[in-house]
Design an enzyme around this catalytic site. Structure first.
Site, PDB file in Angstrom:
ATOM      1  N   ARG A  45      12.662  23.835  26.209  1.00 18.76           N
ATOM      2  CA  ARG A  45      12.864  22.384  26.321  1.00 18.76           C
ATOM      3  C   ARG A  45      13.336  21.816  24.985  1.00 18.76           C
ATOM      4  O   ARG A  45      14.484  21.469  24.813  1.00 18.76           O
ATOM      5  CB  ARG A  45      11.559  21.703  26.780  1.00 18.76           C
ATOM      6  N   ASP A  46      12.456  21.760  24.013  1.00 17.05           N
ATOM      7  CA  ASP A  46      12.804  21.162  22.729  1.00 17.05           C
ATOM      8  C   ASP A  46      13.911  21.955  22.041  1.00 17.05           C
ATOM      9  O   ASP A  46      14.751  21.386  21.342  1.00 17.05           O
ATOM     10  CB  ASP A  46      11.544  21.109  21.840  1.00 17.05           C
ATOM     11  N   HIS A  64       3.433  20.569  14.824  1.00 14.24           N
ATOM     12  CA  HIS A  64       4.789  20.809  15.335  1.00 14.24           C
ATOM     13  C   HIS A  64       5.739  20.624  14.149  1.00 14.24           C
ATOM     14  O   HIS A  64       6.083  19.502  13.784  1.00 14.24           O
ATOM     15  CB  HIS A  64       5.084  19.804  16.447  1.00 14.24           C
ATOM     16  N   HIS A  76       9.253  21.360  11.885  1.00 15.24           N
ATOM     17  CA  HIS A  76      10.658  21.767  11.814  1.00 15.24           C
ATOM     18  C   HIS A  76      10.913  22.355  10.424  1.00 15.24           C
ATOM     19  O   HIS A  76      10.210  22.034   9.471  1.00 15.24           O
ATOM     20  CB  HIS A  76      11.570  20.567  12.075  1.00 15.24           C
ATOM     21  N   CYS A 113      16.834  17.681  16.481  1.00 12.81           N
ATOM     22  CA  CYS A 113      16.431  16.394  17.046  1.00 12.81           C
ATOM     23  C   CYS A 113      17.677  15.543  17.192  1.00 12.81           C
ATOM     24  O   CYS A 113      18.360  15.279  16.208  1.00 12.81           O
ATOM     25  CB  CYS A 113      15.409  15.695  16.151  1.00 12.81           C
ATOM     26  N   ASN A 173      13.140  23.739  15.249  1.00 14.12           N
ATOM     27  CA  ASN A 173      11.716  24.008  15.100  1.00 14.12           C
ATOM     28  C   ASN A 173      11.548  25.327  14.360  1.00 14.12           C
ATOM     29  O   ASN A 173      12.450  26.156  14.333  1.00 14.12           O
ATOM     30  CB  ASN A 173      11.085  24.168  16.494  1.00 14.12           C
TER      31      ASN A 173
END
Length: 302
Positions: A15-16, A207, A209, A240, A249
């Site tokens: 997803r991300d 979370h 990056h 992002c 990430n």
């Protein structure tokens, strides 16, 4: 200082990781990726996003993906749900967890979704209520908790405020996200301490990056405080769409290698993740962003 003996790694690549890809990734490739990650042993995989395809075209196949994956009992398949329409779609698709999100930066909230932090969280009240009524897990992501592309520094009080509001909505887990990858270890600990002041530590996750190459040391800094949940993305996929220059990430392979070296149990097979990373990187036509993944593949080819 003793570190946790066990952590949960939430795999966010499907997803991300993929949401920012310009080229369309077909549903069957996403399904294969999720199936590989399931087989690798993840307990929680962020598999879909029920947002408007107009804003995130890559996630238009989320229904197909959720319908096509081979589900393993006990594994949580999460979906991002920005509103009730998204929630209904996630519920129908069989998501085990719905994810809501809000920024800790007022400027980011205004630029990103055109409303204040307080307004953005209020919008999630019906989603949170519906999740509880249907017995679904509810997770919240607090973006730009360590820094903002528009306002720079983000006050610790802002992070604490958003965490407290998300807690009051009934969230089971709250992610503290370094959306643009600017955190360093001391900052990481200060922000995490602010979050710990408002929510139970075993429900907080990091979370990170890797924009400035600090993600692994930040994870270590969070481990020192007793944080036991971390997000990562296979092959270092992602970025992002609203944060210029933000790279992906932290790579799952790199996190697993570090955890293995620290003797911390993850329940995830590193070699299987390297294979999954090679699979998606090959489809995308580029080398993966995981240093560990690339080193292991080179050694195998040696």
């Amino acid at each position: 200082m003793s570190l946790p003996s066990k952590v949960k790694i939430v795999e966010v690549g499907p997803r991300d990781g993929l949401q920012n890809e310009k080229e369309n990734v077909p549903a069957d490739v996403k399904i294969e990726l999720v199936n590989r990650l399931t087989a690798a042993g993840f307990a929680n995989i962020e598999a879909a996003s029920f947002v408007s395809p107009k804003w995130i075209p890559q996630m238009a196949t989320s229904r197909e993906v959720m319908a096509g994956i081979v589900r393993k009992p006990g594994v949580i398949y999460s979906a991002l749900t920005p509103n009730m329409q998204g929630f209904e779609a996630a519920l129908a698709a069989g998501a085990g967890e719905v994810v809501i999100f809000g920024a800790a930066s007022e400027a980011f909230s205004q630029r990103n979704i055109n409303c204040s932090i307080a307004e953005s969280i209020t919008r999630f009240e019906p989603v949170a209520k519906a999740a509880k009524e249907h017995g679904l897990r509810l997770r919240a992501s607090v973006s730009t908790a360590f820094g903002c592309p528009y306002q720079g520094e983000v006050p610790l009080e802002s992070v604490a405020y958003v965490v407290a509001r998300m807690r009051d909505l009934g969230c089971d887990e709250i992610d503290i996200a370094d959306t643009i990858g600017v955190a360093t270890p001391r900052k990481t600990q200060a922000v995490m301490q602010a979050a710990i002041g408002e929510f139970r530590i075993d429900g907080l996750s990091g979370h990170f990056h890797d924009t400035y190459g600090q993600a692994l040391v930040n994870i270590y800094a969070a481990l020192e405080l007793g944080i036991t949940i971390f997000h990562s993305s296979v092959a270092g996929l992602g970025g992002c769409p609203y944060a210029k220059g933000a790279t992906g990430n932290v790579a799952t392979e790199d996190v697993l290698y570090m955890m293995n070296g620290l003797g911390i149990e993850t329940g995830v097979d590193l070699d299987a993740v390297v294979d999954a990373g090679a699979f998606i990187s090959q489809f995308l036509g580029r080398k993966g962003a995981s240093r560990v993944g690339n080193a292991i593949l080179a050694k195998r080819a040696g």
